[in-house]
Design a protein around this motif. Structure first.
Motif, short mmCIF file in Angstrom:
data_model
loop_
_atom_site.label_atom_id
_atom_site.label_comp_id
_atom_site.label_asym_id
_atom_site.label_seq_id
_atom_site.Cartn_x
_atom_site.Cartn_y
_atom_site.Cartn_z
N MET A 102 0.82 -1.21 0.00
CA MET A 102 0.00 0.00 0.00
C MET A 102 0.86 1.26 0.00
SD MET A 102 -3.15 -0.84 -0.29
CE MET A 102 -2.55 -2.13 -1.38
N CYS A 103 1.92 1.27 0.78
CA CYS A 103 2.81 2.45 0.80
C CYS A 103 3.47 2.64 -0.57
CB CYS A 103 3.87 2.29 1.88
SG CYS A 103 3.23 2.41 3.57
N ALA A 104 3.90 1.55 -1.19
CA ALA A 104 4.50 1.65 -2.52
C ALA A 104 3.50 2.15 -3.54
CB ALA A 104 5.07 0.29 -2.94
N THR A 105 2.25 1.71 -3.45
CA THR A 105 1.22 2.15 -4.39
C THR A 105 0.91 3.64 -4.22
OG1 THR A 105 0.23 -0.06 -4.36
CG2 THR A 105 -1.14 1.75 -5.17
N VAL A 106 0.79 4.09 -2.97
CA VAL A 106 0.52 5.51 -2.71
C VAL A 106 1.65 6.38 -3.26
CG1 VAL A 106 0.27 7.24 -0.91
CG2 VAL A 106 -0.96 5.08 -0.73
N ILE A 107 2.89 5.97 -3.03
CA ILE A 107 4.03 6.74 -3.54
C ILE A 107 4.03 6.75 -5.06
CG2 ILE A 107 6.55 6.72 -3.74
CD1 ILE A 107 6.70 5.84 -0.87
N ALA A 108 3.73 5.60 -5.66
CA ALA A 108 3.73 5.51 -7.13
C ALA A 108 2.68 6.44 -7.74
CB ALA A 108 3.48 4.07 -7.56
N LEU A 109 1.48 6.47 -7.17
CA LEU A 109 0.42 7.33 -7.70
C LEU A 109 0.70 8.81 -7.41
CD1 LEU A 109 -2.74 5.24 -6.74
CD2 LEU A 109 -1.76 5.53 -9.02
N ALA A 110 1.17 9.10 -6.20
CA ALA A 110 1.38 10.49 -5.81
C ALA A 110 2.52 11.14 -6.58
CB ALA A 110 1.66 10.57 -4.31
N THR A 111 3.47 10.37 -7.06
CA THR A 111 4.60 10.92 -7.82
C THR A 111 4.49 10.64 -9.31
OG1 THR A 111 5.91 8.91 -7.38
CG2 THR A 111 6.15 10.74 -5.84
N GLY A 112 3.99 9.48 -9.67
CA GLY A 112 3.95 9.11 -11.09
C GLY A 112 2.98 9.95 -11.90
N ILE A 113 1.78 10.23 -11.36
CA ILE A 113 0.78 11.00 -12.10
C ILE A 113 1.24 12.45 -12.32
CG2 ILE A 113 -1.57 11.92 -12.03
CD1 ILE A 113 -2.45 9.33 -10.71
N PRO A 114 1.67 13.18 -11.28
CA PRO A 114 2.16 14.55 -11.54
C PRO A 114 3.36 14.59 -12.49
CG PRO A 114 1.75 14.23 -9.20
CD PRO A 114 1.65 12.89 -9.83
N MET A 115 4.26 13.64 -12.37
CA MET A 115 5.41 13.60 -13.27
C MET A 115 4.97 13.34 -14.70
SD MET A 115 7.96 11.50 -10.72
CE MET A 115 9.03 10.94 -12.04
N GLY A 116 3.98 12.46 -14.88
CA GLY A 116 3.48 12.20 -16.23
C GLY A 116 2.81 13.41 -16.84
N VAL A 117 2.02 14.13 -16.04
CA VAL A 117 1.35 15.34 -16.55
C VAL A 117 2.38 16.40 -16.92
CG1 VAL A 117 -0.19 17.23 -15.92
CG2 VAL A 117 -0.75 14.89 -15.24
N TYR A 118 3.38 16.58 -16.06
CA TYR A 118 4.40 17.60 -16.33
C TYR A 118 5.19 17.28 -17.59
CZ TYR A 118 8.42 20.67 -15.72
OH TYR A 118 9.38 21.62 -15.90
N THR A 119 5.63 16.04 -17.75
CA THR A 119 6.42 15.68 -18.94
C THR A 119 5.58 15.74 -20.22
OG1 THR A 119 5.97 13.34 -18.46
CG2 THR A 119 8.05 14.26 -17.66
N ALA A 120 4.25 15.61 -20.09
CA ALA A 120 3.39 15.72 -21.27
C ALA A 120 3.17 17.17 -21.67
CB ALA A 120 2.06 15.04 -21.02
N LEU A 121 3.03 18.05 -20.68
CA LEU A 121 2.76 19.45 -20.98
C LEU A 121 4.03 20.23 -21.33
CD1 LEU A 121 0.11 20.27 -18.22
CD2 LEU A 121 -0.23 19.48 -20.57
N LYS A 122 5.17 19.80 -20.82
CA LYS A 122 6.45 20.45 -21.13
C LYS A 122 7.44 19.39 -21.62
CE LYS A 122 5.74 24.11 -17.70
NZ LYS A 122 5.50 25.17 -18.70
N PRO A 123 7.19 18.82 -22.78
CA PRO A 123 8.00 17.66 -23.22
C PRO A 123 9.45 18.00 -23.55
CG PRO A 123 6.52 18.39 -24.97
CD PRO A 123 6.15 19.17 -23.76
#
Length: 321
Positions: A102-123
């Motif tokens: 559960m801790c690994a999943t929370v970290i993955a979602l909390a960091t992976g989604i913002p990082m994905g949005v940022y890299t998509a908007l400022k590629p």
């Protein structure tokens, strides 16, 4: 909704029967638990007596049928190695594994989604390129290597964190947690990071790819034409439509984390179900192995059912159908 639940529950029953049959058939022929329990110096009479006590003198079909009858009521028999009920062994190790997952999943979602949005908007930004390179490393590096590097840096060189164990835990009924103690939190940091690195990289790349596709669609252009701010367009419209595949992958990955946390638990000597199944394989402890596979299979089908229900909540088109 009722029809969907009935269909899914039927699938759950069929899948669990198949998983139980396969696990029973495979592990029933991997080794002789009598030899592992008694050793090579036991007499033939002792071996035969133990075989009868364990029910191994019965046919394979009878053994499987008895296994299914007991499993339905939560009884997976007695561990050949520990001579304790298998359910008690699993319940004792389950909190450690679920806490780690559960801790690994929370970290993955909390960091992976913002990082994905940022890299998509400022590629083309420097940070975006650095994150993409880091995600490639995260996907490519095996978990045991990441864990060993973390131990080398933070335990051996800096001496900040413990290299093994779970630290001090607090008992809440039958559940035990290390999140309420300082040593428990410190012990959780490195295993959680090791388990989450691959998930962060995968979620980031998935969100980035979906966002790049969604921002080119017509409804995003119409939202801009209506005068909506970039924040509303990207975070309300584009991101929401990009999260559907993320929900699917995240659900499947939670099941995978439960099943394949064995490597991380072995590296850090984490007292979870992974260590239990490794010991069970070493001693051909069939009841423990069968119960573990049944639990993993049940976890997968349950998570898939939850993912389907989340789909209905997120996508109105599915509710209309």
């Amino acid at each position: 909704m009722i029809s969907l639940l009935a269909t899914r529950l039927t699938s759950v029953i069929l899948v669990m029967l198949v998983v139980s049959a396969l696990s029973f058939s495979i592990f029933n022929f991997l080794g002789d638990p009598v030899n592992n329990i008694l050793g090579v110096n036991a007499t033939l009479a002792q071996r035969e007596e133990l075989r009868v006590d364990l029910g191994l003198d019965q046919s394979t079909f009878v053994q499987f049928w008895r296994f299914v009858e007991r499993a339905v009521v939560g009884d997976f028999g007695i561990s050949y190695r520990n001579r304790q009920p298998v359910v008690d062994l699993i319940l004792a190790r389950l909190p450690a594994t679920l806490e780690l997952v559960m801790c690994a999943t929370v970290i993955a979602l909390a960091t992976g989604i913002p990082m994905g949005v940022y890299t998509a908007l400022k590629p083309r930004g420097l940070l975006s390129r650095s994150l993409q390179f880091g995600s490639l490393l995260g996907i490519s590096m095996p978990q045991f290597l990441i864990g060993m590097l973390l131990i080398l840096v933070f335990s051996v060189e800096l001496r900040w964190l413990s290299a093994f164990g779970r630290g001090e835990v607090v008992t809440l009924g039958w559940w035990t947690t290390g999140l309420l103690t300082t040593s428990g939190i410190k012990a959780l940091i490195m295993p959680t990071i090791t388990l989450a690195v691959f998930q962060v990289s995968m979620i980031m790349r998935l969100v980035r790819g979906e966002m790049l596709e969604v921002v080119r669609t017509d409804f995003v252009k119409f939202a801009r034409a209506r005068g909506l701010s970039d924040r509303a367009v990207y975070l309300t419209h584009a991101l929401r439509n990009s999260l559907l595949p993320v929900i699917t992958i995240t659900g499947l990955q939670i099941g995978s984390l439960i099943a394949f946390a064995i490597v991380v638990e072995a590296v850090f000597q984490w007292p979870g179900m992974g260590m239990l199944i490794l010991q069970a394989i070493e001693f051909a402890d069939f009841p423990v192995m069968a119960a573990y596979l049944a639990f993993v299979g049940f976890s997968f089908v349950t998570i898939n059912l939850v993912v389907d229900l989340i789909y209905l909540a997120v996508d109105p088109r599915l509710r209309a159908k």
